[in-house]
Design a protein around this motif. Structure first.
Motif, PDB file in Angstrom:
ATOM      1  N   GLY A 145       0.635  -1.176  -0.105  1.00 52.25           N
ATOM      2  CA  GLY A 145      -0.065  -0.017   0.054  1.00 52.25           C
ATOM      3  C   GLY A 145       0.747   1.190  -0.152  1.00 52.25           C
ATOM      4  O   GLY A 145       1.928   1.293   0.413  1.00 52.25           O
ATOM      5  N   TRP A 190      -6.054   1.985  -2.986  1.00 51.60           N
ATOM      6  CA  TRP A 190      -7.044   1.139  -3.154  1.00 51.60           C
ATOM      7  C   TRP A 190      -7.602   1.101  -4.635  1.00 51.60           C
ATOM      8  O   TRP A 190      -7.643   2.355  -5.310  1.00 51.60           O
ATOM      9  CB  TRP A 190      -8.316   1.341  -1.972  1.00 51.60           C
ATOM     10  N   THR A 244      -5.977  -4.181  -6.067  1.00 46.10           N
ATOM     11  CA  THR A 244      -5.693  -3.832  -4.654  1.00 46.10           C
ATOM     12  C   THR A 244      -7.112  -3.284  -4.297  1.00 46.10           C
ATOM     13  O   THR A 244      -7.778  -2.394  -4.761  1.00 46.10           O
ATOM     14  CB  THR A 244      -4.747  -2.619  -4.582  1.00 46.10           C
ATOM     15  N   MET A 259      -4.173  -2.825   2.973  1.00 46.64           N
ATOM     16  CA  MET A 259      -4.605  -3.440   1.720  1.00 46.64           C
ATOM     17  C   MET A 259      -5.263  -4.663   1.998  1.00 46.64           C
ATOM     18  O   MET A 259      -4.920  -5.584   2.777  1.00 46.64           O
ATOM     19  CB  MET A 259      -3.518  -3.768   0.656  1.00 46.64           C
ATOM     20  N   TYR A 279      -6.129  -7.905  -1.456  1.00 47.31           N
ATOM     21  CA  TYR A 279      -5.631  -8.037  -2.685  1.00 47.31           C
ATOM     22  C   TYR A 279      -6.506  -9.193  -3.263  1.00 47.31           C
ATOM     23  O   TYR A 279      -6.902 -10.156  -2.751  1.00 47.31           O
ATOM     24  CB  TYR A 279      -4.159  -8.713  -2.795  1.00 47.31           C
TER      25      TYR A 279
END
Length: 366
Positions: free
Chosen positions: A183, A205, A219, A238, A240
Motif C-alpha cells: 500500500g 485502493w 488492490t 490493503m 488483494y
C-alpha cells in the motif's frame, strides 16, 4: 518534588525517542512519496482513513479497561502447551507447473501461480514485536526461515504492523525478492531497509497491476489501521485479489467486517480461494478484526469456493484460547457453500485439487 519527576519524564522521553530511531521501526513517508500520498482521496487530515470511520474500540470498552484485563485477568489456553504439528515442504522443489499454497502460521503464506512465486506477509523471526520481551511464536510454529525460501517474484504486504511486516525477515529476503507489492507509504520502510525504489510497487485502493496477459493484481480495501512507531495512519492497509488465467484468489489482510466482502464478491465472484483473517479477535476491537461468525459470512459474501482461515496458530495477540478460531470456524462452516481448508503449517495445498483432504490437526494439541 516536581523537579525530579520532570527529569524522569524527560529522561524517559529521550530514551523512547532514540529507541524509535532503530531501523526495525521503519520510516515514515516523506518528500515525493508523501506528496503522492497526499493526492489520495483516502488520505485526509494527515492520515489514511477507512471508507466509513468507526471507533477502534467497541462501545462500552475503554483502553484502560482492556489493558487492565490483559495484565491482571487470566484467560486459559491462550497458547498451546504442546508443540504444534507441522510438515516441512521443500518450496524449492514444487514443480514449476503446479499451482500450490503453503501456510506458515499466522498470515504468512507462500503461493506458486502460473510459475510465479509469491510470498505474503512473511514473519520468520519468531516474534511479533520489536521489543526483546515481546510476543513469541508457539513451539513448532516457526519451522521455516528465510533460507528455506526460493527466489520470490512478488512479495505482498497487507500492512505495516509488526506481525505482518517483520524487519528481520524483510532484510534477510532482500537478495531473493524481485518485486514488492504494498500500500501507499509502505515502500518507505523497504527503502530504509535497503530495497531499491524500482523494486517497489505501491498502490492505492481500487487499482490494478497487470503483470502479464494471464496475471493481474487488484488492490482492494480493508477496514483497519497502520503504524510502527507513535504515529498511526501514515501508510495504507490493503487486501488483494489475484487473477490468473483460471484462478481468482482473495487475500483479506487484517480488517473488521463490512460490506467490502459483498462488493468484492459482486465484482469478482465467484472466487476460487479466499484467504481470510480468523484469529486474534475480540468484541472490544471488532471494528478492526473479524469475529469467526463474520469470517464465515465474509466467505459467503465473496462467493468463495474454498476458504483458508489464517491469522491464527502462531502468536497470542487476543484473549481467546489459541485453538478457538479453528474450532469456531469449523462449526460455522458446516453446510456452507464454501469448502473449509485447514492445512497444517507447511502442508502443501494443491489449488487445483477439489478433493484434497485436510485433518483437524489442532484437535489433539493441548
Amino acid at each position: 518534588m516536581m523537579v525530579p519527576f520532570l527529569i524522569v519524564i524527560l529522561l524517559l522521553a529521550t530514551i523512547t525517542f532514540f529507541y524509535l530511531q532503530q531501523p526495525q521501526f521503519g520510516e515514515n513517508p516523506s518528500g515525493k512519496r508523501l506528496a503522492e500520498i497526499e493526492k489520495s482521496v483516502h488520505f485526509k487530515n494527515d492520515r489514511f482513513q477507512n471508507i466509513v470511520e468507526r471507533p477502534t474500540l467497541s462501545e462500552g470498552y475503554t483502553m484502560l479497561g482492556e489493558m487492565y484485563n490483559v495484565v491482571f485477568k487470566d484467560y486459559p489456553r491462550r497458547e498451546p502447551s504442546d508443540s504444534l504439528p507441522s510438515v516441512k515442504t521443500n518450496l524449492k522443489n514444487i514443480p514449476a507447473d503446479s499451482d500450490a499454497l503453503v501456510w506458515f502460521g499466522h498470515s504468512s503464506v507462500f503461493m506458486q501461480l502460473e510459475g510465479k512465486k509469491i510470498l505474503i506477509d512473511p514473519v520468520f523471526s519468531g516474534k511479533a514485536s520489536p521489543l526483546p520481551w515481546g510476543v513469541r511464536a508457539y513451539k513448532g510454529s516457526d519451522i521455516y526461515s528465510v533460507a528455506d525460501m526460493p527466489e520470490i517474484d512478488y512479495l505482498f504486504i497487507s500492512h505495516d504492523h509488526y506481525d505482518h511486516l517483520d524487519y528481520e525477515t524483510i532484510v534477510g529476503l532482500k537478495d531473493k525478492v524481485k518485486h514488492v507489492v504494498c500500500g501507499l507509504g509502505v515502500g518507505a520502510h523497504f527503502e530504509r531497509w535497503g530495497y531499491k525504489p524500482e523494486q517497489i510497487i505501491e498502490k492505492d485502493w481500487n487499482e490494478k497491476i497487470e503483470l502479464d496477459d494471464n496475471f493481474t493484481i487488484f488492490t482492494e480495501t480493508s477496514h483497519h489501521e497502520s503504524g510502527r512507531g507513535l504515529l498511526r495512519g501514515k501508510t495504507l492497509w490493503m487486501s488483494y485479489l489475484i487473477q490468473t488465467s483460471d484462478l481468482k484468489i482473495y487475500i483479506s489482510g487484517d480488517g473488521g467486517y463490512d460490506d467490502r466482502f459483498k462488493k468484492i464478491g459482486e465484482k469478482f465472484g465467484p472466487i476460487d480461494w479466499a484467504i481470510l483473517e480468523c484469529g486474534q479477535y475480540d468484541k472490544a476491537w471488532q471494528s478492526v478484526h473479524n469475529l469467526p461468525e463474520e469470517v464465515a459470512q465474509a466467505a459467503v459474501d465473496l462467493e468463495a469456493k474454498n476458504m483458508i482461515p489464517v491469522h491464527n496458530s502462531k502468536f497470542t495477540l487476543g484473549k481467546h484460547a489459541w485453538d478457538e478460531p479453528l474450532k469456531k470456524i469449523t462449526q460455522l462452516s458446516v453446510n456452507k457453500q464454501y469448502r473449509l481448508v485447514t492445512p497444517m503449517i507447511g502442508e502443501e495445498v494443491d489449488l487445483k485439487n477439489k478433493h484434497q483432504q485436510f485433518k483437524r490437526w489442532w484437535e489433539n494439541v493441548n
